[in-house]
Write a protein that holds these residues in place. Structure first.
Motif, PDB file in Angstrom:
ATOM      1  N   LEU A  18      36.674  18.594  -2.127  1.00 33.47           N
ATOM      2  CA  LEU A  18      36.532  18.014  -3.574  1.00 33.47           C
ATOM      3  C   LEU A  18      37.545  18.601  -4.507  1.00 33.47           C
ATOM      4  O   LEU A  18      38.193  17.884  -5.172  1.00 33.47           O
ATOM      5  CB  LEU A  18      35.156  18.377  -3.940  1.00 33.47           C
ATOM      6  CG  LEU A  18      34.634  17.307  -5.088  1.00 33.47           C
ATOM      7  CD1 LEU A  18      34.549  15.817  -4.375  1.00 33.47           C
ATOM      8  CD2 LEU A  18      33.253  17.937  -5.247  1.00 33.47           C
ATOM      9  N   PHE A  19      37.756  19.914  -4.275  1.00 31.70           N
ATOM     10  CA  PHE A  19      38.993  20.354  -5.161  1.00 31.70           C
ATOM     11  C   PHE A  19      40.249  19.735  -4.829  1.00 31.70           C
ATOM     12  O   PHE A  19      41.224  19.852  -5.552  1.00 31.70           O
ATOM     13  CB  PHE A  19      38.795  22.033  -5.067  1.00 31.70           C
ATOM     14  CG  PHE A  19      39.950  22.518  -6.120  1.00 31.70           C
ATOM     15  CD1 PHE A  19      39.624  22.750  -7.282  1.00 31.70           C
ATOM     16  CD2 PHE A  19      40.943  23.097  -5.601  1.00 31.70           C
ATOM     17  CE1 PHE A  19      40.606  23.045  -8.375  1.00 31.70           C
ATOM     18  CE2 PHE A  19      41.883  23.814  -6.356  1.00 31.70           C
ATOM     19  CZ  PHE A  19      41.685  23.802  -7.746  1.00 31.70           C
ATOM     20  N   THR A  44      40.828  17.068  -3.665  1.00 31.62           N
ATOM     21  CA  THR A  44      40.961  15.705  -4.228  1.00 31.62           C
ATOM     22  C   THR A  44      41.445  15.772  -5.739  1.00 31.62           C
ATOM     23  O   THR A  44      42.426  14.961  -6.229  1.00 31.62           O
ATOM     24  CB  THR A  44      39.486  15.018  -4.320  1.00 31.62           C
ATOM     25  OG1 THR A  44      39.004  15.042  -2.853  1.00 31.62           O
ATOM     26  CG2 THR A  44      39.416  13.670  -4.911  1.00 31.62           C
ATOM     27  N   TYR A  45      40.959  16.686  -6.373  1.00 27.79           N
ATOM     28  CA  TYR A  45      41.060  16.867  -7.648  1.00 27.79           C
ATOM     29  C   TYR A  45      42.722  17.238  -7.894  1.00 27.79           C
ATOM     30  O   TYR A  45      43.392  16.673  -8.349  1.00 27.79           O
ATOM     31  CB  TYR A  45      40.227  18.276  -8.422  1.00 27.79           C
ATOM     32  CG  TYR A  45      40.912  18.341  -9.835  1.00 27.79           C
ATOM     33  CD1 TYR A  45      40.696  17.412 -10.982  1.00 27.79           C
ATOM     34  CD2 TYR A  45      41.356  19.897  -9.940  1.00 27.79           C
ATOM     35  CE1 TYR A  45      41.223  17.946 -12.181  1.00 27.79           C
ATOM     36  CE2 TYR A  45      41.779  20.098 -11.225  1.00 27.79           C
ATOM     37  CZ  TYR A  45      41.911  19.055 -12.377  1.00 27.79           C
ATOM     38  OH  TYR A  45      42.220  19.362 -13.614  1.00 27.79           O
ATOM     39  N   TYR A  46      43.140  18.141  -6.917  1.00 28.62           N
ATOM     40  CA  TYR A  46      44.536  18.723  -6.854  1.00 28.62           C
ATOM     41  C   TYR A  46      45.565  17.644  -6.755  1.00 28.62           C
ATOM     42  O   TYR A  46      46.530  17.355  -7.341  1.00 28.62           O
ATOM     43  CB  TYR A  46      44.628  19.886  -5.713  1.00 28.62           C
ATOM     44  CG  TYR A  46      46.014  20.541  -5.729  1.00 28.62           C
ATOM     45  CD1 TYR A  46      46.407  21.480  -6.380  1.00 28.62           C
ATOM     46  CD2 TYR A  46      46.887  20.027  -4.746  1.00 28.62           C
ATOM     47  CE1 TYR A  46      47.480  22.149  -6.384  1.00 28.62           C
ATOM     48  CE2 TYR A  46      48.116  20.470  -4.311  1.00 28.62           C
ATOM     49  CZ  TYR A  46      48.569  21.417  -5.477  1.00 28.62           C
ATOM     50  OH  TYR A  46      49.610  22.190  -5.111  1.00 28.62           O
ATOM     51  N   SER A  97      45.009  14.502  -7.417  1.00 30.24           N
ATOM     52  CA  SER A  97      44.955  13.208  -8.319  1.00 30.24           C
ATOM     53  C   SER A  97      45.699  13.634  -9.710  1.00 30.24           C
ATOM     54  O   SER A  97      46.134  13.069 -10.353  1.00 30.24           O
ATOM     55  CB  SER A  97      43.586  13.029  -8.819  1.00 30.24           C
ATOM     56  OG  SER A  97      42.838  12.722  -7.388  1.00 30.24           O
ATOM     57  N   ILE A  98      45.937  15.075 -10.093  1.00 30.23           N
ATOM     58  CA  ILE A  98      46.530  15.480 -10.981  1.00 30.23           C
ATOM     59  C   ILE A  98      47.877  15.589 -11.246  1.00 30.23           C
ATOM     60  O   ILE A  98      48.818  15.960 -11.879  1.00 30.23           O
ATOM     61  CB  ILE A  98      45.960  16.818 -11.595  1.00 30.23           C
ATOM     62  CG1 ILE A  98      45.910  18.008 -10.793  1.00 30.23           C
ATOM     63  CG2 ILE A  98      44.584  16.645 -11.936  1.00 30.23           C
ATOM     64  CD1 ILE A  98      45.432  19.242 -11.247  1.00 30.23           C
TER      65      ILE A  98
END
Lengths: 492, 418
Positions: free
Chosen positions: A226-227, A229-231, A233-234
């Motif tokens: 999940l992290f 995914t965050y990484y 996306s930004i």
């Protein structure tokens, strides 16, 4: 040469240094050797060198014979010493002793001279250690597990450049002190039991550090994912700068960071993603009107414009028309079937209806500059007829430079947009008519900017009160726009 | 919608906000709670664009009723939409924080129903973190434009930092591209925050347990290059905001084209170097004692080829060379290539020792840049000093800058290929 064997700790160095100072040994005469590497080091030392035993013996010696001469040094040196002592370079000890010797031999304020050849190495060691502590704070990653007692414990394994685990630990205690955690490094393993920090032997690697614990691997991997995914996306693919990334997040630390495995793929994909993001806009064709000349010259140049996709299907360019000193600038959508054939704006059914509305409002058509947002007719065949199709946003954008060029020549006092397409040409695709109808809109092209219905929209409305209301609104807008345009004052 | 998909959409939508800082406030862990804030800020990771990942920076929702033309989330934009439930965000923050992925949360949002309704939900996230979970990590809440004063005050009770974005540097710029936003409203919010924050600090001097209000202060963001406003105007706005509302930071974000953009916006990205120069100039305003009028007139732009400090020095050559052994701190700070820390080291060192050009290098000074402007103990060896009055000094410095900044140039070149 006198060899001082020490443990790699500041306390041990202090004992050794105290003994050396007590004998007044200059820096050139002493060599501090870490005991964990003393065996190999000693063989390089010349056979006539002495080994000075520090520790208890030296302390006793100091106490008995030279205690009055034991020098005092500033707290600044002691705390600097504590800090640099965890640096892995074995040269730290000799560097410390060189400064210590000078501090105690007539240069008590030496540490303030940042340019000094002996002070500077210590500053560099200090900076490297500080940075390493900071990186450890940043890059340690915990995973939740269960200890043998069945209770939860958060486990991390990390390999710092220097022996900084003890220095870095307080931050983790501050943050996560409400739960138990294990911070394993190759030098030492720290265990926080929510009350005190215990030290144990180090772990050679990640697997060894985690072996003693039970982990819900699927759950932990899920959170890491999940992290990631965050990484992903930004990250902005238009601004790839792997050099800056590696400078701050050196590759040797990547093995601790779940998100770092995405890096090679992100970099590889960056070019493609960037293209799909920027290309359509950057390469979109736009009309290029001539910089010089009046509206007649513009009209002539526009005849050969073929920038938009449907220019081929239209008969000709229908350019704006009206006096160059017109004060009211009226923008419609696009030429229709009749306009396309005649090459003149507002001469079809909607144009004739517009003329009748102008007459009713008491506005003279000769005083207006009339033009369209798009200067080519967009149509679809429907039987024998050419059916009007709303122009595509890309055509509006492609044609926009013509509109700007006309505005720059005419410099009207008021702009009246007829319908949504005309208004969107100025205000963007987000413009919605019902919010803006009848309002003077803030903008920078003219003193007044008003949006009303397109005459053909009123024509298409069924007979009845709605149509009458729209017609009244339109006439009112014409009157207001014209009144402001013709007035010498400004809008109140 | 699954949390992962929401995270994708709402993290992507938040990346246009430049702020990433987690610094400026200290907060100790409360008993039985999770997390603390050190005041230093920690970057837990870096993305391949070289940016720091410190906070979970997301939008609560990218649904928006406003139509700001520079914004990818405006009502008329065709992007996938998602909205987090407050507890989804709370769980993400706690899950990431416990694993030491992040320092905390930076929460912003599109305007969902009304500014107040949106602000309420954002505050609920912060409230739940602080009260239900005793979360001591960093929380930065964006203040939604036009949210009511009461809500701004509540946000500050839970957040370490709040920020209201001015978005564009002047009132006419806003009128043009963000019809729903007004500079006066944004500044009103800033005023409220500043007032309350000063009040809270003074209360805490008398009562140790008085509530804290946004202890890390407030910041804002401006988009650069979406409108024709020049750097001089932008810096004047920053200077005014720093002075009038006690802002900690102004962030500058070079405009980059968004999908389906408005025709009034420039079709191409603004050069990154412009943003970089603005940050350098901003630093000069805050830490080096420059005023914005000294640097630029309102219609002027910063020199893309030179550091603004070098630019100032070149047009004020009468102030140089400066003698490092004697000059007061204020003048040392104006020497190109010398930073605040180097100045501190010079001041401490010069009491005990003479300082040569080589020494300057040891103190962290960029000697190449400083040499023409500085007198050292070995001034005779400094051939650069003689170039101070040369007409070609600017060209020489630009050439040097290009050599030392090669990596940055290389990436710029890479961008311009496309």
């Amino acid at each position: 040469m006198i060899v001082v064997p020490i443990e790699p700790t500041f306390a041990s160095f202090r004992n050794g240094a105290r003994a050396a100072l007590a004998r007044n040994l200059g820096p050139g005469l002493v060599k501090f050797v870490q005991r964990d590497s003393a065996q190999t080091q000693l063989s390089f030392v010349s056979p006539d060198s002495h080994v000075l035993t520090g520790g208890r013996e030296a302390q006793a010696h100091d106490a008995v014979t030279t205690s009055s001469r034991v020098p005092r040094v500033s707290k600044t040196f002691l705390s600097l010493g504590e800090r640099v002592a965890v640096h892995r370079d074995t040269g730290v000890w000799d560097a410390l002793y060189r400064v210590l010797f000078r501090l105690t031999h007539g240069e008590p304020r030496l540490l303030e001279v940042a340019t000094d050849r002996d002070v500077r190495p210590l500053s560099l060691f200090d900076a490297a250690v500080r940075r390493d502590v900071h990186k450890m704070h940043a890059f340690v990653r915990f995973r939740e597990a269960r200890a043998r007692d069945g209770e939860s414990v958060w486990v991390a394994f990390y390999e710092p450049d220097h022996r900084v685990a003890d220095r870095a630990a307080p931050l983790f205690v501050d943050r996560f002190g409400g739960t138990r955690f294990v911070l394993a490094t190759p030098d030492v393993t720290l265990f926080w039991n929510t009350i005190a920090l215990q030290r144990g032997p180090g772990s050679p690697d990640e697997a060894a550090a985690r072996a003693a614990f039970d982990e819900d691997t699927r759950h932990e991997d899920g959170v890491a994912d999940l992290f990631r995914t965050y990484y992903e996306s930004i990250f902005n693919p238009a601004r790839v700068n792997p050099r800056a990334m590696r400078a701050e997040m050196p590759v040797r630390f990547w093995k601790h960071l779940p998100e770092a495995q995405s890096v090679p793929r992100l970099l590889k994909e960056a070019t493609e993603r960037k293209n799909s993001m920027i290309e359509p806009r950057a390469l979109e064709p736009r009309a290029e009107p001539p910089i010089d000349g009046d509206t007649t010259d513009l009209a002539r140049a526009a005849l050969s414009c073929a920038v938009c996709t449907h220019s081929k299907s239209a008969s000709q360019t229908v350019f704006g028309q009206g006096p160059t000193d017109a004060r009211l600038f009226v923008v419609g959508e696009q030429p229709g079937d009749e306009e396309d054939l005649k090459g003149l704006p507002f001469v079809g059914p909607a144009g004739r209806f517009f003329d009748s509305l102008l007459a009713e409002a008491g506005v003279l058509r000769e005083r207006l500059y009339l033009t369209n947002a798009v200067k080519h007719f967009t149509w679809e065949p429907r039987g024998k007829r050419r059916l009007h199709v709303r122009p595509h946003a890309s055509s509006v954008r492609a044609c926009r430079p013509w509109l700007d060029a006309e505005l720059a020549r005419v410099r009207p006092k008021v702009i009246l947009c007829l319908g949504t397409t005309a208004a969107q040409s100025f205000l963007g695709p987000g413009f919605r008519l019902n919010q803006a109808l009848g309002k003077w809109l803030p903008q920078s092209w003219a003193e007044g900017f008003l949006v009303s219905y397109h005459p053909s929209a009123i024509l298409r409305m069924p007979e009845g009160p709605l149509r009458d209301a729209a017609r009244a609104v339109f006439i009112n807008d014409l009157v207001r726009a014209s009144a402001l345009a013709e007035s010498d004052g400004t809008r109140s | 919608m699954e949390t992962r998909r929401k995270l994708e959409i709402l993290a992507d939508a938040a990346k246009y906000d430049a702020s990433c800082a987690s610094s400026g406030a200290k907060r100790a862990r409360v008993d039985g709670g999770l997390g603390s804030t050190t005041g230093m800020g920690i970057c837990h990771s870096y993305t391949p664009d070289g940016r720091c990942v410190s906070l979970l920076k997301i939008l609560l929702s990218n649904v928006c009723i406003y139509d700001c033309q520079y914004c990818v989330n405006r009502i008329s934009s065709d992007v996938p939409r998602a909205t987090f439930a407050p507890d989804e965000i709370v769980n993400l923050v706690l899950d990431f924080y416990r694993r030491n992925y992040i320092e905390g949360l930076f929460l912003s949002s599109g305007v969902v129903k009304s500014p107040d309704a949106t602000m309420e939900r954002m505050i609920e996230v912060a409230r739940s973190l602080r009260e239900d979970h005793k979360f001591g990590g960093y929380v930065h809440l964006k203040v939604i434009a036009n949210a009511s004063r009461d809500l701004v005050l509540r946000a500050g009770l839970y957040a370490d930092r709040v920020s209201a974005n001015v978005e564009l540097p002047t009132t006419p710029d806003l009128a043009r591209l963000a019809p729903e936003k007004r500079m006066a409203d944004v500044e009103n919010t800033m005023h409220t925050v500043n007032e309350k924050s000063i009040e809270s600090k003074s209360e805490r001097r008398s009562f140790r347990h008085a509530p804290r209000f946004a202890p890390a202060g407030q910041s804002t963001q401006m988009i650069v290059g979406a409108t024709p406003s020049a750097d001089g105007t932008i810096l004047a706005t920053s200077a005014r905001l720093y002075r009038a509302h006690g802002l900690r930071r102004v962030y500058y974000s070079a405009y980059s084209p968004i999908p389906f953009a408005d025709p009034r916006l420039p079709p191409r990205a603004v050069e990154k170097v412009r943003e970089h120069r603005l940050y350098q100039a901003d630093w000069l305003l805050r830490f080096y004692g420059y005023s914005h009028e000294e640097l630029l007139r309102p219609d002027e732009n910063l020199d893309p080829d030179l550091d603004p400090k070098v630019m100032w020095a070149l047009s004020n050559r009468h102030a140089f060379p400066v003698d490092v052994a004697r000059a007061p701190k204020e003048l040392l700070l104006r020497i190109p290539g010398i930073g605040v820390r180097s100045v501190a080291r010079i001041l401490s060192t010069r009491r005990h020792s003479r300082i040569t050009l080589d020494d300057l290098a040891r103190l962290g000074v960029s000697v190449g840049r400083a040499a023409p402007f500085v007198v050292t103990a070995d001034a005779r060896e400094n051939s650069e000093l003689r170039t101070l009055d040369n007409v070609d000094l600017r060209a020489r410095l630009v050439a040097r800058e290009n050599v030392s900044a090669r990596p940055k140039r290389a990436s710029d070149a890479q961008l311009s290929l496309f």
